[in-house]
Design a protein around this motif. Structure first.
Motif, short mmCIF file in Angstrom:
data_model
loop_
_atom_site.label_atom_id
_atom_site.label_comp_id
_atom_site.label_asym_id
_atom_site.label_seq_id
_atom_site.Cartn_x
_atom_site.Cartn_y
_atom_site.Cartn_z
N GLU A 47 0.87 22.76 -21.62
CA GLU A 47 1.27 23.14 -20.25
C GLU A 47 0.61 22.21 -19.24
N PRO A 48 1.31 21.85 -18.18
CA PRO A 48 0.73 20.95 -17.18
C PRO A 48 -0.32 21.67 -16.33
N PRO A 49 -1.31 20.95 -15.82
CA PRO A 49 -2.32 21.59 -14.98
C PRO A 49 -1.75 21.90 -13.59
N GLY A 50 -2.42 22.78 -12.89
CA GLY A 50 -2.01 23.08 -11.52
C GLY A 50 -1.52 24.50 -11.37
N PRO A 51 -1.13 24.87 -10.14
CA PRO A 51 -0.67 26.24 -9.90
C PRO A 51 0.69 26.47 -10.58
N THR A 52 0.91 27.74 -10.98
CA THR A 52 2.16 28.07 -11.66
C THR A 52 3.29 28.33 -10.69
#
Length: 68
Positions: A47-52
């Motif tokens: 999964e990519p980092p950062g806010p969902t």
């Protein structure tokens, strides 16, 4: 005459510029590590980092961090 001189200079310069910079015998060198081995610590996460979701701004008229 000038054209022939410029072509000759260009050919000489290109031959000098295209010479390899590797030391002799490099093409016969053996790799340090087996290329089939993979390093487990450098796998990319699924999964990519950062806010969902989108960021929520509490007050659209607020000036980003300026005290009242």
């Amino acid at each position: 005459m000038r054209r022939a001189l410029l072509i000759t200079i260009g050919v000489v310069v290109s031959l000098v510029a295209c010479r390899t910079t590797q030391p002799p015998g490099t093409e016969n060198a053996m790799p340090i590590q087996d290329p089939a081995q993979k390093e487990e610590g450098q796998l990319v996460p699924a999964e990519p980092p950062g806010p969902t979701g989108p960021l929520i701004v509490p007050d659209p008229g607020a000036d980003g961090g300026t005290p009242p």
